[in-house]
Each structure stands twice: as C-alpha cells, then as structure tokens.
Write an enzyme that holds these catalytic residues in place. Structure first.
Site, PDB file in Angstrom:
ATOM      1  N   TYR A 388       0.815  -1.217   0.000  1.00  0.00           N
ATOM      2  CA  TYR A 388       0.000   0.000   0.000  1.00  0.00           C
ATOM      3  C   TYR A 388       0.854   1.277   0.000  1.00  0.00           C
ATOM      4  CZ  TYR A 388      -4.920  -1.330   0.170  1.00  0.00           C
ATOM      5  OH  TYR A 388      -6.193  -1.745  -0.167  1.00  0.00           O
ATOM      6  N   HIS A 391       2.374   6.319  -2.914  1.00  0.00           N
ATOM      7  CA  HIS A 391       2.439   7.776  -2.966  1.00  0.00           C
ATOM      8  C   HIS A 391       2.409   8.372  -4.373  1.00  0.00           C
ATOM      9  CE1 HIS A 391       3.985   7.041   1.210  1.00  0.00           C
ATOM     10  NE2 HIS A 391       3.121   8.010   1.425  1.00  0.00           N
TER      11      HIS A 391
END
Length: 617
Positions: A388, A391
């Site tokens: 995850y 960015h």
C-alpha cells in the site's frame, strides 16, 4: 472450543485435505503461471482467483503472536455491550481472544517467519542506498496520470490507511544514516532517517535470531478508527454528547483541539485530501444518527452513536470493496471478483430482492457469512503495509475549480495543501469546489519516475527534512519485507529472470540494471512493483494484487461485525438498509447536492467526473 475456534480450524484443515479444493488450487496456480489470470475470460478468471485465494490462505498467513513476548494484561472482561458495540481500541472483536486485532498488537506476516530478513545496516543501507533509488528511479519530472480514475482515489486511500495501520512515532535516537553521493544536494550528509519504533511486547530474553516484530498502534480492524479514535479519550473528544453525533470542522466546537500537540494538521501526512474525507464521513455519521433517531426515537446518545458507528464503518468497507478498488483495478474479472466479495456471485440484485440465499461466501458474499480466521489469529501484515505504499497517486500540482461553472479558482501545489496549509484552504474554498476539483483531476499512476517531488523534500512538523521515497524503500528493508524476486517466489509467482522480464520499458530495465549492479535479486520490492507491466485497467501492480486477493477478504472474514454479527439485531433494520441503499455517490450528493451535474450518469464516484467542456488533466 468455541464455535468461532471450531469454524477457523475446520475451514483451514478442510482446505488442506479436500480433494476438490486441491484440484482447484493446483489448477489455478498452473493456469496463472502459464497464461495469467488477466488473459482469461471472466468466469475462468474468477475460478482462478478462487483457487489462488485458497492457496494464499493456506500458505501466506503467519502468526507473529507465537514469537516470544512479554506477559501482557488482558483487556477488561467482556460485557454485554462488547457483543454489540465496537470498542475504541478494537479489543473484544473476537470474544474468545479479546486482544486479537486491538491497537498495540503485532503486525502479522504473509511470508514464513524464518524468511524475515534481519534489519542489519548491511542490508538496510546496502548499495544502492535508499536515497540513490529515490533519485535515480522514483523522481517525477512530469506527472504520468492514471487516466481511468480521479484524484479522490488518492484521498480515499490515505483516509483508509489512517484506519488500518500505523507503526507509531519514531524514536529520535540511533537514526539510520544513509550514505549519499557527492553530488547529492541533500543539506545533510549522511541523510538521517528515523527508525521504526520497536516492539514493546517483545520478550527481551528472546533467543538470538528471533525475527523482528512491530506493533500496530491503530486497531487492525476495519472499524473507522480514523474518524472515531483508538481510545476512549479520543473518542469522547470527537462526540457532541447529543443524539450520537460528532463535531464537524465548521461548527463552533471544532474537533481541532486547542492543544497544538494534538492538532491533526501537525501530524505527518496530513493534507487536504485527508481532511476532505474526514469531514465527509463525519457528516455521514451525523446523517446516520438522524436516520436512526427518526426510526427509533427512544434511543439515547450512546445507542445512536454506537449503531451509527457500525453502519458508517460498514459503508466505508462496502465503498472500498465495490467502488474504490474496482475503479483502480478495473479489469472485468477483478471488478466481478470484488463485487462478489460483498454480494457473492449471486450479485447485488439477488441480495436486494432476497437477501442471503446461501451460507457460502462464494454464493452470497462475506458480509453475513460465518466468522473465519482460517486457522491463524487475525492481524494486518507488514507485507500488506508494503504494497500500500502508493504515494505516486498524489499529484504535485492542483488546479482548484468551481463546481458551479468549472471556473478556475486558484492553483495550488502539494506543499500549499499539506499540513496547516490544508486548513487554510478549507477556510477559503467551499467543500463542493474542492471535491469537484479532485473529481476532475487525474491522480498519478503507481509507476517509476512518478513520485511526488514535494514528498521527496518536505519538512516534517518536527522540523526534520524527509525524502519519503527513500524512506519507503528503507522501511521495506528495515521491516524484513523480501526483495522483489523473493517476494514473488513466496507468493508462488515466477521471479523475473532478467531486467527485461521485470519491465517492458527497455530504458527502465537499463536504469534498474545499472543501479543494482546487474543483480536482479537485489531489486527492491517497491521498484519491482512500480516497474511491472500492468494488467488492463490496473493503476498498480499485479504482484501487489496477490496480497489484496488474500487480505481484502480476510479483513471481512475475521471481523464478526461483518460476518455473524452483521445482522439487523446488531445494526438495526434501519441501519442495514442504509448500508444497502448507499454508495459514495449518494454520500457526496447528500452532503453536497451542488455536485449533481458533475456526477450525473456516473455509477462510480472514483472515475473521472463530468466537466463543462474541459478535458481532465
């Protein structure tokens, strides 16, 4: 043994021994390796996913709780309210093991514990250094957009991450000292990156070589803790004490405390997108309270709050499962699979007409099925955290426009809308305009050379300068997450034989080969994930998706409030109807009807919105 324990053990053992399941799993792995699930028609693709998920449940859930630890006090004894209310810290979700998944418990792993690499300076700082990787492979010169979605996907993702996990505040002593090249403009040589906090539950007498562990300071459960807090004190500060409601950004009792140390805008990672999502779902909580108060006028403040929290958390989980994720991985097979997680292969229409028609999660979905830990106590994992790290979804440039007529309002950089600057924008720009602006701007694609420039050189609230790209690379190494090829092997995927097999972009292959000195085994996980060829409709990698196949369903399977306790008796009949009847679009329109034109004709709020004759950028 309790019913939940029997269920967990029977399911795990059955998947290992049942001949039909062995055939399904073996066939799924063979087809996936030889052809690839994304090249199959939808139905064979779904069967492949089903087999892969069974195998992942068998082989890629590993319990760090069995490693040596100090004796920890048990939570308070279970009470009647624990059966029907989520606790602030996530305790008592499993009534037999009340510590499971609560704030302060360990991250699990999706790899065998004996394959966790120790965090030695040689491994964490070895060539190429995290800073070299950041400069050579991650820096964004120009945005590479993810054109199938809008920038609400970036805001939503961080909003979810704030619910799921946090390693906590890093200690200031003994920072990692990252060596820098002579031409590196970073103001301090070496670069200092603070370490991840240690595990306070670790037994100091643990034998040498015991794998490192860390704790999640957030609750592991999908319980909307980013809205409601992870302890009783934080939760009380958010509540008005009347009709179950929460304070809002713009009311006279702002949730921003007078104590600057607790101001959310001074927390690392706070930005406008996060504030927008928090505001939207705090308002949604209050709308749910109004709905429940109308249906059950005798309910007091506490009852309204607890039922509304359950409903709001379930709605967030539903939106993420059937809207956000299908938008960012919009291959026809994944869309069908993710919707089946919630409604089963029978589908939403059958659910709306008849409810559950089977006890099977495959037929009728996970919500309302049996609670199942698949033989391993529930927790989120370090590998889940690693995949995850997305960015690149965040833009550097933000053009704010009017929802009424698409007129330009102002141009902002990511720096302008981060930290305390985010609150200033909220004070001067209407929320409908902000949501419209995010809905009509593409996010970045999760790929190489697309990391936000601002995040490579931003000043933290504590005054420290940070390159978040270098930090992301270092964190994976520090936490023992395998490098790319080893990660794939442990997921039973074929490793990249060479750099041209790693990526179809020849220029990138040459850059990676040069940076890693020709050793494909040294390539960092994040670099490999960002370099991969993406399946059709995907905004991030197929390798990362394997963790999603496992963990996206596990977060629902293990949570009794999404399984055995997902009932009208716990949520209320009116609460269950609210979850069924609502989506991200209805939430947006309820609180900001000015967005009706922008959302007209759309079925998913995370795809590009309508604009007044302007092309999205």
């Amino acid at each position: 043994m309790s019913k939940q324990r029997r269920t967990a053990r029977r399911s795990a053992d059955g998947h290992r021994t049942s001949l039909p399941w062995r055939v399904v799993t073996a066939g799924a792995e063979y087809v996936d390796r030889r052809l690839g699930w994304d090249r199959l028609p939808v139905i064979p693709g779904l069967l492949t996913f089903l087999g892969l998920r069974v195998t992942l449940r068998q082989k890629n859930l590993h319990d760090t709780g069995r490693l040596p630890s100090v004796n920890l006090p048990d939570p308070a004894p279970p009470s009647e309210t624990h059966k029907v209310n989520r606790t602030p810290d996530g305790s008592h979700n499993d009534l037999d093991e009340p510590r499971m998944g609560m704030a302060g418990t360990r991250f699990g792993r999706n790899i065998p514990l004996d394959r966790i690499a120790p965090a030695t300076p040689e491994d964490v700082l070895s060539a190429p250094s995290p800073r070299e990787v950041s400069r050579a492979l991650l820096s964004r010169d120009e945005l590479t957009p993810a054109e199938s979605v809008n920038s609400l996907v970036a805001a939503w993702l961080q909003f979810m991450v704030r619910d799921w996990f946090s390693h906590g505040t890093s200690p200031t002593e003994r920072p990692w000292e990252v060596p820098l090249m002579d031409d590196d403009p970073w103001p301090e040589h070496p670069m200092r990156i603070m370490r991840t906090p240690g595990d306070p539950t670790r037994d100091p007498q643990a034998p040498p070589g015991t794998p490192d562990t860390r704790v999640n300071v957030s609750s592991h459960w999908w319980d909307a803790s980013q809205i409601y807090g992870t302890n009783e004190t934080a939760q009380r500060l958010m509540r008005t004490g009347e009709l179950g409601k929460l304070h809002l950004w713009d009311d006279e009792q702002s949730p921003i405390p007078s104590d600057p140390s607790r101001d959310p805008s001074h927390i690392p990672g706070f930005w406008l997108g996060l504030a927008m999502m928090h505001d939207l779902f705090a308002r949604e909580h209050n709308a749910i309270c109004d709905h429940l108060h109308g249906a059950y006028p005798s309910w007091n403040d506490e009852e309204l709050f607890q039922r509304a929290r359950l409903v709001n958390a379930a709605l967030l989980a539903k939106i993420h499962t059937v809207e956000w994720t299908p938008a960012v991985i919009s291959h026809p097979t994944t869309v069908k699979a993710l919707r089946a997680n919630w409604w089963g292969v029978a589908g939403e229409r059958v659910h709306n007409l008849f409810g559950r028609i089977s006890d099977s999660e495959v037929v009728s979905g996970i919500p309302g099925a049996e609670t199942d830990h698949y033989g391993v106590p529930y927790s989120l994992t370090e590998e889940f955290v690693a995949v995850y790290r997305m960015h690149p979804l965040i833009r550097d440039e933000w053009h704010l426009r009017s929802a009424a007529d698409d007129a330009s309002l102002r141009h902002c950089t990511l720096r302008d809308i981060s930290g305390p600057g985010a609150l200033k924008v909220l004070e001067t720009t209407g929320m409908p305009d902000l949501l419209y602006s995010f809905g009509t701007l593409h996010p970045g694609l999760v790929t190489l050379h697309n990391f936000p420039k601002f995040l490579q050189e931003f000043e933290r609230p504590d005054g420290q300068l940070q390159d978040l790209a270098a930090t992301d690379i270092l964190r994976c190494r520090e936490l023992g997450v395998p490098r790319y090829n080893e990660f794939r092997r442990l997921l039973r995927l074929r490793p990249a034989a060479d750099f041209l097999e790693l990526t179809e972009n020849r220029e990138w292959a040459e850059q990676i080969q040069w940076l890693y000195d020709g050793d494909i085994e040294k390539v960092d996980l994040m670099v490999g994930l960002y370099a991969e060829k993406l399946p059709a409709g995907f905004a991030f990698s197929d390798t990362a998706f394997r963790i999603f196949i496992l963990m996206a369903s596990r977060r629902l399977n293990s949570d009794r409030f999404f399984t055995e306790y997902y009932t009208p008796e716990v949520y209320s009949k009116a609460g269950m109807a609210w979850i069924d009847d609502n989506s991200m679009i209805t939430v947006l329109l309820r609180h900001h009807p000015e967005l009706r034109t922008a959302l007209a004709g759309l079925t998913n709020a995370f795809v590009p919105w309508n604009t007044a004759g302007r092309t999205m950028t």
